[in-house]
Structure formats: C-alpha cells, structure tokens
Design an enzyme around this catalytic site. Structure first.
Site, PDB file in Angstrom:
ATOM      1  CB  ALA A  99      -0.635  -0.212   0.968  1.00 15.47           C
ATOM      2  CE  LYS A 100       3.023   6.770  -4.167  1.00 15.06           C
ATOM      3  NZ  LYS A 100       4.657   5.912  -4.090  1.00 15.06           N
ATOM      4  CB  ALA A 101       0.071   3.659   4.057  1.00 15.91           C
TER       5      ALA A 101
END
Ligand code: PPE
Length: 318
Positions: free
Chosen positions: A156-158
């Site tokens: 996830a690009k969190a």
C-alpha cells in the site's frame, strides 16, 4: 516547492495557501493517509498523464487495505486532475493525490474522522538530481530493513509507511550517498527509498518479486514490458545483497525519479562505473513512452482534456 494557483480539495478548487488542514487531523498524528505520485508530460499531442488509470486504481486499493472509504471515485479524481492542470496552466507536472483521515476524532479507531481528499499538481524536477539520469547515482545499502508484511503493508502506498523510507534516505544522505537500497526482512534486495530496483546479471534483467515487500511500482511494470518488448529476458526473483556488487548494471525506477542508473553501490563501482548499455537502451525507450514518442505505448497516456468552459484563465474557485 514551486507553488501554483490552485489545489483541489474535497470537490473544490481552493487557492494554494488556503489548502490547509487542522492540527488535530488524524492523518497528521498517525499517518493514516494513502497517496499517489503521478507525472504529466508535455507531448506533441498535448499534456498527457502517464498511466493515470493504474495510479488511481492503486490509490483505491491502498485506501481499501487501510479501511479508508474514498468519498470520490477514481473517475471523479481523474476529471478533477484534468481540470486542476488546466486551471493552473500546467503542461507538465508532478501530481500528488492524497486521501487522509481528517479532523473529527483522535484515537486509533477513529471512524468519526472524515476522509479528506486532495489533488495537488506542481512542477517537480529530477528527484535524484539533474545529473542522475545521465550520469547515474551512488547508492548505499541501508541498515534499515524495508517494512515487513508481518507488521504493515508494503504494497500500500500509505503515508505512515514512508517513515521507513525517510530513515533509510536520511542515513544514505548523511553518509554522502544519493540513495538508499533497502533489504527486506529476509535480507534479500527489496527496493530504493522511493524506487523499484533492477539488476543486470549475465545480460538478463532481474528484479525482486512481490514477496520481497516491494511497492508494486507502475514504472516497474512499464519497464518490465518495455525491456521484454526490446527482446531482453526479465526475471522476477529474489536478489542476494552480493549480486548488487556483482551486477553489470543496476537501475532504479519510480515516478519522481523516472529511470535512474546506479553507478556505484557501497563504494563498489558497477560495470565500468558509468550507465551500462542495457540500462541506457531501456531508458531511452521508457522516456519515449513517457513523452508520447512511442506509438506502441500511447495507450498508457491519458491526454489532458479541459472540461467545457474551463481554461487556464479561470482560476476562481467553483
Ligand atoms: N517504491 C517506493 C517505496 C516508492 O515510494 C515508489 C514511488 C516506488 C517504489 C515506485 O513506484 P512507481 O512510482 O509507481 O513506479 N515513490 C513516489 C514518492 C516519492 C516521494 O518522495 O514522495 C514517487 O516516485 O512518486
């Protein structure tokens, strides 16, 4: 930072300085946000956003993984982005959509904190330095391991995940290198602090697989396809640390960085200590794809269309 006129926030175009958030916003305290980095390039047929649909779909998936319900569809964000670029008069830009838990409540289970969504677009030059794409960079294997799938979600690009990248990047800079290469928790090569990594060994292009805790890079995917179309063999497999030093060539890919050759790792010069043949061959085709010069990859481009009645002069909030 190169400021422009407007930022899109929760359905409205607001002046850059007014695109603010409360100090008690949830995302600021806990990193509860997901974002994208996208680039728009000036092509012969007008400004075009590279693999826009793929980036928006990754944004939706990153949000899902962290139980963030996006109040806007990918298509709404796409149209807002087209309008934002047009109103700001941007022909090329770095585009940063971000969805985060805003102001409403703190605490870790904060379902009352709303999800705010913004899209900003602004000029952003060479991420790893002007010379990086031609001359290559010097990298250091980080003492920090990439976040592991047992404790967080590397796919996830969190926002919160980037504390890990920041530790690695800071360490590499403080030691005089341009970029960090992180190993995964098993000790295999994972990726750069903000880029995926490719290694050339015996003429084959090798890149770590998904189990190596990588972010599923959109440029990684593009470069795999381009390299195969050019006739190279691309293998997704675990890469041992020593293979970095034994490699003929190494390069990094990412939206901000684009395709950057690595000329030295941990003070070992790679190949001839300058960007290698395979790297420059793939890089040239990749840049053709970004700038709309490669017919076969035109389908990757989302040409910016100004919504009816909107032009660069209409900078007021709607
Ligand atoms: N790994 C990481 C950890 C990463 O942050 C990026 C992008 C990539 C791989 C490559 O992904 P893609 O852009 O889809 O090919 N890093 C973004 C953020 C950089 C920043 O400093 O902010 C970017 O390149 O936009």
């Amino acid at each position: 930072m190169d400021q422009v006129d407007l930022i899109w926030k929760n359905g409205e175009f607001v002046p850059w300085e007014q695109a603010q958030t409360h100090v008690l916003s949830h995302g600021l305290h806990y990193g509860t946000g997901v974002f994208e980095g996208i680039r728009c390039y000036e092509t012969e047929r007008g400004p075009a956003i590279f693999r826009h649909a793929d980036h928006l779909s990754r944004l939706e998936k990153s949000a899902q993984l962290y139980y963030l319900e996006l109040p806007y569809s990918g298509e709404q964000i796409r149209q807002a982005t087209h309008e934002l670029l047009t109103r700001n008069g941007l022909r090329s830009a770095y585009i940063r959509p971000l969805a985060y838990r805003g102001y409403g409540s703190l605490g870790l289970y904060a379902k009352d904190a709303p999800i705010d969504v913004i899209v900003a677009a602004f000029p952003w030059g060479a991420y790893l330095g002007e010379e990086s794409k031609n001359g290559g960079i010097r990298a250091k294997v980080s003492s920090w391991r990439r976040i592991s799938p047992g404790g967080s979600i590397p796919h996830a690009k969190a926002s919160g995940s980037y504390l890990n990248s920041i530790l690695a990047k800071t360490e590499s800079h403080n030691s005089g290198y341009d970029e960090a290469i992180l190993l995964d928790e098993r000790g295999f090569v994972c990726e750069g602090s903000g880029e995926n990594i490719f290694v050339v060994r015996d003429g084959e292009i090798v890149t770590p697989p998904h189990v190596a805790s990588i972010l599923d890079g959109i440029n990684r995917k593009s470069v795999i396809q381009i390299a195969r179309d050019l006739g190279y063999t691309v293998v997704e497999r675990d890469v041992a640390r020593a293979e970095l030093y034994l490699a003929e060539e190494v390069f990094l890919t990412g939206t901000a960085a684009e395709l950057v050759p690595v000329r030295e790792i941990d003070d070992h010069p790679l190949g001839e200590g300058k960007p290698g043949e395979i790297t420059t061959h793939v890089q040239a085709k990749f840049e053709d794809a970004l700038y709309g010069r490669a017919e076969e990859y035109l389908e990757w481009l989302d040409f910016v269309e100004a919504p009816a009645g909107v032009d660069a002069a209409s900078k007021v909030s709607s």
